[in-house]
Write an enzyme that holds these catalytic residues in place. Structure first.
Site, PDB file in Angstrom:
ATOM      1  N   SER A  90      -7.259   4.212   9.050  1.00  0.00           N
ATOM      2  CA  SER A  90      -8.009   4.123   7.801  1.00  0.00           C
ATOM      3  C   SER A  90      -7.349   3.107   6.862  1.00  0.00           C
ATOM      4  O   SER A  90      -7.992   2.186   6.339  1.00  0.00           O
ATOM      5  CB  SER A  90      -8.058   5.514   7.161  1.00  0.00           C
ATOM      6  OG  SER A  90      -8.462   5.456   5.821  1.00  0.00           O
TER       7      SER A  90
ATOM      8  N   LYS B 151      -8.506  -1.342   6.234  1.00  0.00           N
ATOM      9  CA  LYS B 151      -8.803  -1.947   4.938  1.00  0.00           C
ATOM     10  C   LYS B 151      -7.835  -3.091   4.647  1.00  0.00           C
ATOM     11  O   LYS B 151      -8.235  -4.137   4.139  1.00  0.00           O
ATOM     12  CB  LYS B 151      -8.720  -0.884   3.833  1.00  0.00           C
ATOM     13  CG  LYS B 151      -9.889   0.102   3.897  1.00  0.00           C
ATOM     14  CD  LYS B 151      -9.751   1.234   2.918  1.00  0.00           C
ATOM     15  CE  LYS B 151      -8.719   2.245   3.348  1.00  0.00           C
ATOM     16  NZ  LYS B 151      -8.852   3.593   2.869  1.00  0.00           N
TER      17      LYS B 151
ATOM     18  N   ASP C 130     -14.882   3.086   7.408  1.00  0.00           N
ATOM     19  CA  ASP C 130     -13.809   3.931   6.874  1.00  0.00           C
ATOM     20  C   ASP C 130     -14.287   4.695   5.647  1.00  0.00           C
ATOM     21  O   ASP C 130     -13.912   5.853   5.451  1.00  0.00           O
ATOM     22  CB  ASP C 130     -12.575   3.097   6.517  1.00  0.00           C
ATOM     23  CG  ASP C 130     -11.516   3.977   5.870  1.00  0.00           C
ATOM     24  OD1 ASP C 130     -11.027   4.885   6.566  1.00  0.00           O
ATOM     25  OD2 ASP C 130     -11.226   3.802   4.677  1.00  0.00           O
TER      26      ASP C 130
ATOM     27  N   ARG D 234     -13.892  13.167   6.412  1.00  0.00           N
ATOM     28  CA  ARG D 234     -12.603  13.830   6.698  1.00  0.00           C
ATOM     29  C   ARG D 234     -12.145  14.668   5.515  1.00  0.00           C
ATOM     30  O   ARG D 234     -11.565  15.744   5.670  1.00  0.00           O
ATOM     31  CB  ARG D 234     -11.544  12.774   7.042  1.00  0.00           C
ATOM     32  CG  ARG D 234     -11.765  12.153   8.415  1.00  0.00           C
ATOM     33  CD  ARG D 234     -10.891  10.918   8.592  1.00  0.00           C
ATOM     34  NE  ARG D 234      -9.503  11.167   8.334  1.00  0.00           N
ATOM     35  CZ  ARG D 234      -8.662  10.281   7.759  1.00  0.00           C
ATOM     36  NH1 ARG D 234      -9.093   9.089   7.406  1.00  0.00           N
ATOM     37  NH2 ARG D 234      -7.411  10.585   7.552  1.00  0.00           N
TER      38      ARG D 234
ATOM     39  N   HIS E 236       0.853  -1.191   0.000  1.00  0.00           N
ATOM     40  CA  HIS E 236       0.000   0.000   0.000  1.00  0.00           C
ATOM     41  C   HIS E 236       0.887   1.238   0.000  1.00  0.00           C
ATOM     42  O   HIS E 236       1.823   1.338   0.779  1.00  0.00           O
ATOM     43  CB  HIS E 236      -0.924   0.030   1.227  1.00  0.00           C
ATOM     44  CG  HIS E 236      -1.816   1.234   1.214  1.00  0.00           C
ATOM     45  ND1 HIS E 236      -3.011   1.243   0.559  1.00  0.00           N
ATOM     46  CD2 HIS E 236      -1.646   2.478   1.730  1.00  0.00           C
ATOM     47  CE1 HIS E 236      -3.560   2.441   0.662  1.00  0.00           C
ATOM     48  NE2 HIS E 236      -2.750   3.210   1.376  1.00  0.00           N
TER      49      HIS E 236
HETATM   50  N1  URA Z   1      -5.512   6.832   2.358  1.00  0.00           N
HETATM   51  C1  URA Z   1      -6.475   6.212   3.076  1.00  0.00           C
HETATM   52  O1  URA Z   1      -6.948   5.145   2.715  1.00  0.00           O
HETATM   53  N2  URA Z   1      -6.902   6.808   4.205  1.00  0.00           N
HETATM   54  C2  URA Z   1      -6.417   7.972   4.648  1.00  0.00           C
HETATM   55  O2  URA Z   1      -6.822   8.440   5.682  1.00  0.00           O
HETATM   56  C3  URA Z   1      -5.418   8.613   3.883  1.00  0.00           C
HETATM   57  C4  URA Z   1      -4.982   8.010   2.740  1.00  0.00           C
END
Ligand code: URA
Length: 438
Positions: A193, A197, A171, A178, A92
């Site tokens: 966040s 995932k 999320d 956000r 990621h």
């Molecule tokens: N990417 C995400 O998935 N969440 C965040 O809060 C920032 C970047």
């Protein structure tokens, strides 16, 4: 029966620098997901968290509650011929300009027989989205069922597709909130966040590419290192073998930023060529992912040279309906910006280039906006290169000519040519964080 709380009390607690209990956090995330806690209340709480922070225990509980808001994927059905489980590896990135690394990386790692379930997102703001890039390939489809994902992992090895709506729905709701309330840039909220995932996705090993610089969420090395440590701790505590690389994002990765232009550059890397920085990062992240599943005796460079990674790419694209041989879309309009002075290119700012690509149509301002497949930016020089006045520096690509002036505006001040030589910087990979460093 689970206890319920007064959300205003929880907001006051965080506002005044206090700590929320595990039970309070589980209740809050559940109530917000089902709509009992209103968006304005969650906005106030998110702002209090941004200003006051969260402890390690609070962040871990927040992450767990977001995982529990939805389904968890399960790849344990992936087995070898001897019946042993095949461990999965994923990567990621916290998001940068020209960051196309997932495209060559997923097939490269899968070419070593390691399944790579890469559930990705679309671009929002100046950083591009992996799915938007791949959708420039005629026929390619991002939405797969869980069964299709499992089948493709078993047969091809690599899948890059959209994360289903069942994965960490808390999320999805909170991230959208956000985004419009100035509360994205909180380390515990970003970490929870991303990791909710990734943990819900069920990967065995995870490598995080934490970007630092003008084109990234994290502008300083200290903030990036703290984000990396927080995410590595969350992953490790959840049983995922997690490491992080801190990588430079003051200048775009490679020579392209946009959709089809980034696919084209990724295919150059898979064909054994491509820009040195894209190759370096792809190879280093591949090493980390392979090490995460216990493979340390191979050199990822080999499978870029011998065509195995390219074969996996072609199979991956075809399995999702894409034609790996189809010509990629070309822009209807191009405009090239040239160097005003001769000298050394000292700076080519990632943020300016990212905004330019976005304004040309490569990205979107709202979730529901379409993107242009052919929009983007091609760079003709990188910091450190010698340039001559009048030589091409940046080509802007778009289907809509009226977008060119605003894109050019984004680049004013983004380019600096100096007389002398550029001072060497620390390189692309700035640091590594693993569980043993915490
Ligand atoms: N990417 C995400 O998935 N969440 C965040 O809060 C920032 C970047």
């Amino acid at each position: 029966m689970t206890q319920s709380y007064d959300v205003v009390d929880l907001i006051r607690t965080k506002r005044d620098g206090g700590t929320l209990s595990s039970a309070q956090i589980s209740w809050l995330i559940g109530a917000y997901t089902e709509g009992t806690v209103a968006d304005e209340q969650m906005s106030a709480l998110a702002m209090a968290i941004l200003l006051r922070g969260m402890s390690r225990a609070e962040t871990a509980q927040w992450t767990t509650a977001m995982i529990n808001s939805g389904e968890r994927m399960d790849f344990s059905a992936l087995t070898r011929s001897d019946g042993r489980r095949r461990l999965t590896a994923d990567k990621h990135s916290t998001g940068g300009v020209g960051d196309k690394i997932t495209l060559p990386l997923a097939p490269l790692v899968a070419s070593f027989c390691v399944p790579v379930p890469q559930l990705s997102g679309r671009g929002l703001g100046h950083t591009g989205g992996t799915l938007d890039k791949l959708e420039s390939i005629p026929g390619w489809r991002a939405a797969l069922s869980n069964q299709e994902i499992l089948h493709q992992l078993d047969t091809v090895g690599a899948v890059i597709c959209a994360a289903g709506s069942g994965l960490a729905p808390a999320d999805k709701k909170l991230y959208a909130l956000r985004d419009v309330t100035g509360t994205v840039e909180s380390i515990p909220l970003i970490a929870s966040s991303i990791m909710s995932k990734k943990i819900a996705e069920g990967t065995d090993a995870l490598v995080l590419d934490v970007k630092v610089g003008t084109g990234a969420f994290m502008r300083t090395d200290d903030d990036a290192a703290e984000l990396a440590r927080t995410m590595v701790a969350l992953g490790t505590d959840a049983g995922v073998r997690t490491t992080a690389l801190l990588t430079e994002m003051n200048t775009p990765l490679g020579l392209t930023s946009g959709n089809a232009v980034e696919v084209e550059e990724s295919m150059e890397v898979l064909a054994g060529g491509g820009p040195a920085d894209v190759v370096e990062l792809t190879v280093e992240l591949a090493r980390e992912m392979l090490a995460g599943v216990g493979i340390t005796d191979v050199d990822p460079v080999e499978n870029l040279r011998n065509g195995k990674a390219m074969d996996t790419w072609r199979a991956m694209i075809a399995a999702q309906g894409g034609d790996p041989d189809a010509p990629l879309p070309k822009p209807q309009h191009e405009h090239t910006i040239t160097a005003e002075d001769s000298g050394t290119l000292a700076r080519l700012d990632a943020y300016g280039v990212g905004i330019a690509a976005w304004r040309l149509g490569a990205g979107r301002a709202r979730k529901e906006d379409p993107v242009q497949a052919a929009a983007g930016v091609r760079l003709h020089a990188k910091p450190g290169d010698t340039v001559t006045a009048g030589q091409p520096l940046i080509t802007l690509c778009t289907d809509d000519q009226s977008r060119l002036p605003r894109a050019q505006e984004a680049l004013s001040g983004a380019v600096e040519v100096i007389d002398g030589a550029v001072v060497e910087n620390a390189g692309l990979i700035k640091a590594r964080v693993a569980a043993e460093d915490l």
